[in-house]
Design an enzyme around this catalytic site. Sequence first.
Site, mmCIF file in Angstrom:
data_model
loop_
_atom_site.group_PDB
_atom_site.id
_atom_site.type_symbol
_atom_site.label_atom_id
_atom_site.label_comp_id
_atom_site.label_asym_id
_atom_site.label_seq_id
_atom_site.Cartn_x
_atom_site.Cartn_y
_atom_site.Cartn_z
ATOM 1 N N GLU A 1 41.338 -59.718 14.333
ATOM 2 C CA GLU A 1 40.336 -59.020 15.175
ATOM 3 C C GLU A 1 39.257 -58.867 14.071
ATOM 4 O O GLU A 1 39.103 -58.856 13.219
ATOM 5 C CB GLU A 1 41.520 -58.009 15.608
ATOM 6 C CG GLU A 1 42.918 -57.608 15.995
ATOM 7 C CD GLU A 1 43.717 -56.538 16.439
ATOM 8 O OE1 GLU A 1 44.116 -57.154 17.261
ATOM 9 O OE2 GLU A 1 43.457 -55.729 15.185
ATOM 10 N N CYS B 1 32.290 -55.113 13.600
ATOM 11 C CA CYS B 1 33.700 -55.125 12.026
ATOM 12 C C CYS B 1 34.462 -55.951 12.008
ATOM 13 O O CYS B 1 34.827 -56.971 12.543
ATOM 14 C CB CYS B 1 35.015 -53.713 12.609
ATOM 15 S SG CYS B 1 35.931 -53.480 11.429
ATOM 16 N N CYS C 1 46.634 -58.393 4.220
ATOM 17 C CA CYS C 1 46.324 -57.718 2.921
ATOM 18 C C CYS C 1 46.777 -57.548 2.177
ATOM 19 O O CYS C 1 48.248 -57.663 2.546
ATOM 20 C CB CYS C 1 45.162 -56.963 3.014
ATOM 21 S SG CYS C 1 44.328 -55.805 2.131
ATOM 22 N N CYS D 1 47.729 -50.491 0.628
ATOM 23 C CA CYS D 1 47.553 -49.558 1.122
ATOM 24 C C CYS D 1 47.801 -48.439 2.245
ATOM 25 O O CYS D 1 49.005 -49.229 3.680
ATOM 26 C CB CYS D 1 46.056 -48.822 1.475
ATOM 27 S SG CYS D 1 44.656 -49.278 0.503
ATOM 28 N N CYS E 1 47.542 -47.941 6.206
ATOM 29 C CA CYS E 1 46.991 -48.670 6.677
ATOM 30 C C CYS E 1 48.231 -50.061 7.563
ATOM 31 O O CYS E 1 48.436 -50.423 6.509
ATOM 32 C CB CYS E 1 45.770 -49.466 5.360
ATOM 33 S SG CYS E 1 45.277 -51.116 6.579
ATOM 34 N N GLU F 1 40.790 -57.217 2.103
ATOM 35 C CA GLU F 1 39.877 -56.468 0.541
ATOM 36 C C GLU F 1 38.750 -58.152 0.798
ATOM 37 O O GLU F 1 39.236 -58.727 0.206
ATOM 38 C CB GLU F 1 41.370 -56.532 -0.135
ATOM 39 C CG GLU F 1 40.452 -56.214 -1.448
ATOM 40 C CD GLU F 1 39.186 -55.112 -1.151
ATOM 41 O OE1 GLU F 1 39.501 -53.858 -1.311
ATOM 42 O OE2 GLU F 1 37.738 -55.865 -1.314
ATOM 43 N N SER G 1 32.994 -53.376 1.947
ATOM 44 C CA SER G 1 34.095 -52.461 1.936
ATOM 45 C C SER G 1 35.572 -52.577 1.050
ATOM 46 O O SER G 1 35.929 -53.641 1.249
ATOM 47 C CB SER G 1 34.516 -51.316 3.842
ATOM 48 O OG SER G 1 35.544 -51.038 2.968
ATOM 49 N N CYS H 1 39.067 -46.806 13.187
ATOM 50 C CA CYS H 1 39.977 -47.537 11.693
ATOM 51 C C CYS H 1 41.413 -47.389 11.439
ATOM 52 O O CYS H 1 41.803 -46.940 11.821
ATOM 53 C CB CYS H 1 39.441 -46.642 10.689
ATOM 54 S SG CYS H 1 38.946 -46.991 8.927
#
Length: 374
Positions: free
Chosen positions: A90, A103, A110, A114, A117, A167, A198, A341
């Site tokens: 996305e 973004c 990933c 985390c 997330c 990441e 980021s 986010c």
Amino acid sequence: MINLLDLDLEALSATCERLGEKRFRAVQLFRWIHQRGKADFGAMSDLARSLRDKLADQAQVLAPALIGEQVSADGTTKWLFDVGGGNAIESVYIPEAQRGTLCVSSQAGCAVGCRFCSTGHQGFSRNLSTGEIVGQLWFAEHRLRERLALPDGERAIDNVVMMGMGEPLQNYAALVPALRVMLDDHGYGLSRRRVTVSTSGMVAMIDRLREDCPVALAVSLHAPDDTLRDQLVPLNRKDGLQALLDACVRYLDAAPRDFITFEYCMLDGVNDHDEQARALVRLVQGRVSCKFNLIPFNPFPESGLKRSPRERVLQFADILQRAGLVTTVRRTRGDDIAAACGQLAGEVHDRTQASRRMSRPAIRLHPADAGVRR
Ligand code: SF4
């Protein structure tokens, strides 16, 4: 077939040379692709027919295939792209008064995992290619120019944040050429200050980015101490907070901005106490020039976590601000299309058994919250 979206200008120049063309032809070709959004070599009218024919035989301009587009009431737009093998990624466009931000995703899924997330909970399938990263910007920029009927030469996107799925520093080899395409005056011409990587805090890779392509840096901090950060961002167990802050200080030598942005996702009863705000102040003050961005958590069922109440977020921000740390609270955008986010989830053909890994015991609450909930 070579996908020309995989190539920065240097690599495209080398490709032109291999095709028996002068290197400067690459600039024309690069501009047709990135500035004018063309994929059809036949339409590139100032290129010699012989070159256009060679390109048609050996090359293509191929962005990930669009599966879906959702436009929020506030103009935020989310695109879902098919990247093959059962994976979808996305990208999100966020319009603001002064700028348009895209973004961008860097991986299908990933591997960092985390806790807060939803991408992390989906697990990891593979790295995206440079063309798949750049292709998100290529598609979005030209789609928006058409939709917004922008005059020639006016661009829709002037700010890119590598904050989508993945990441980015775990996909370094594809990331750096993609950043170069974004920064190139013959490409998107974005300022280094307006391209942000980021990271969840990969110390060695932060040092490499400083050498190779220093752009603005955001670091997902989320905790003031190693005990809590080890639980929230498992990568922390490798280097720890002190090494991460040292890397941030080194990065500032080359950074286009004179601060690092620390992202902090506000989790009810976990990392949102006054005492934790004060610990953050002690951690960074006088050591690293930074700004804090407090992010309201976007809950999803598997996380077992809750969003901090608004008053708590404001109180936490107040402690940081009173200590002289510039602190913003992120406005949630695109709530109606799950584009905020931590909500980007696409489809991931997981190769890491993330859901099993992450179904470990619930996260430990701050002692003050362990018994009675606020
Ligand atoms: S927050 Fe970023 S690094 Fe952590 S799991 Fe999600 S996508 Fe990966």
